[in-house]
Scaffold this motif. Sequence first.
Motif, PDB file in Angstrom:
ATOM      1  N   ASN A   1       0.826  -1.214   0.000  1.00  0.00           N
ATOM      2  CA  ASN A   1       0.000   0.000   0.000  1.00  0.00           C
ATOM      3  C   ASN A   1       0.856   1.260   0.000  1.00  0.00           C
ATOM      4  OD1 ASN A   1      -2.337  -1.507   0.021  1.00  0.00           O
ATOM      5  ND2 ASN A   1      -2.616  -1.394   2.243  1.00  0.00           N
TER       6      ASN A   1
ATOM      7  N   GLN B   1       2.189   1.694  -3.553  1.00  0.00           N
ATOM      8  CA  GLN B   1       1.080   2.009  -4.463  1.00  0.00           C
ATOM      9  C   GLN B   1       0.713   3.482  -4.350  1.00  0.00           C
ATOM     10  OE1 GLN B   1       0.788  -0.583  -6.779  1.00  0.00           O
ATOM     11  NE2 GLN B   1      -1.423  -0.375  -6.552  1.00  0.00           N
ATOM     12  N   LYS B   2       0.764   3.998  -3.127  1.00  0.00           N
ATOM     13  CA  LYS B   2       0.419   5.389  -2.876  1.00  0.00           C
ATOM     14  C   LYS B   2       1.387   6.336  -3.580  1.00  0.00           C
ATOM     15  CE  LYS B   2       1.414   6.914   1.175  1.00  0.00           C
ATOM     16  NZ  LYS B   2       1.425   7.111   2.660  1.00  0.00           N
TER      17      LYS B   2
END
Length: 210
Positions: free
Chosen positions: A204, A207-208
């Motif tokens: 995550n 991905q951010k």
Amino acid sequence: MSDTRGLLIVLSGPSGVGKGTVRAAIFKNNIYNYVYSVSATTRQMRPGEVDGVDYYFTSREEFEELIEEDALLEHAEYVGNYYGTPIRAIEDNLSKGHDVFLEIEVQGAMKVRERMPDGIFIFLAPPNLNELESRITGRGTDNQEIIYERMQKAREEIDMMKHYDYVVVNDEVDCAVNKVNGIIQSEHLKVSRVVDQIKLQIHNYFQKGE
């Protein structure tokens, strides 16, 4: 930890070893918020016990209805009485991320191991057999014939400890409580239990940034 399945903790050992005493001490403060799974039994209530807290005390006919309905995770007959574990509440609590604590007889624990092998199985052992006999006799609830049966059964049950994950000797209650809590918290830190959560956090994060 609502997104993570809880642990099933099975505390077991021979009759008279102090399972109920250790369990009560763990839940007196319950600093880790375990959920206690109340077992059902057909044995007579002992002084100080409370229906629905220590056990669900049922008739033999009521218990056999639960067996017919497949409403028990396990059940066993021990010294002329049924003991069993209602399954629905266990599954509900585990799925919500709660650690569920069972205190059951050895025979029942082996059946739970067959159906839920991912559980944490802790064998509570006496310091020695003389002390175990003294504890059983000290209850004042069993005649000599029953005491003899329990001691013979205890010898067989102690031999079953090889099927458990951990052994805790119940010489002092507070010490046994600390060891049981330590085992459970260590299990939560196993790499196999946390690796997917850590990987998801890393995924995550990157991905951010894309």
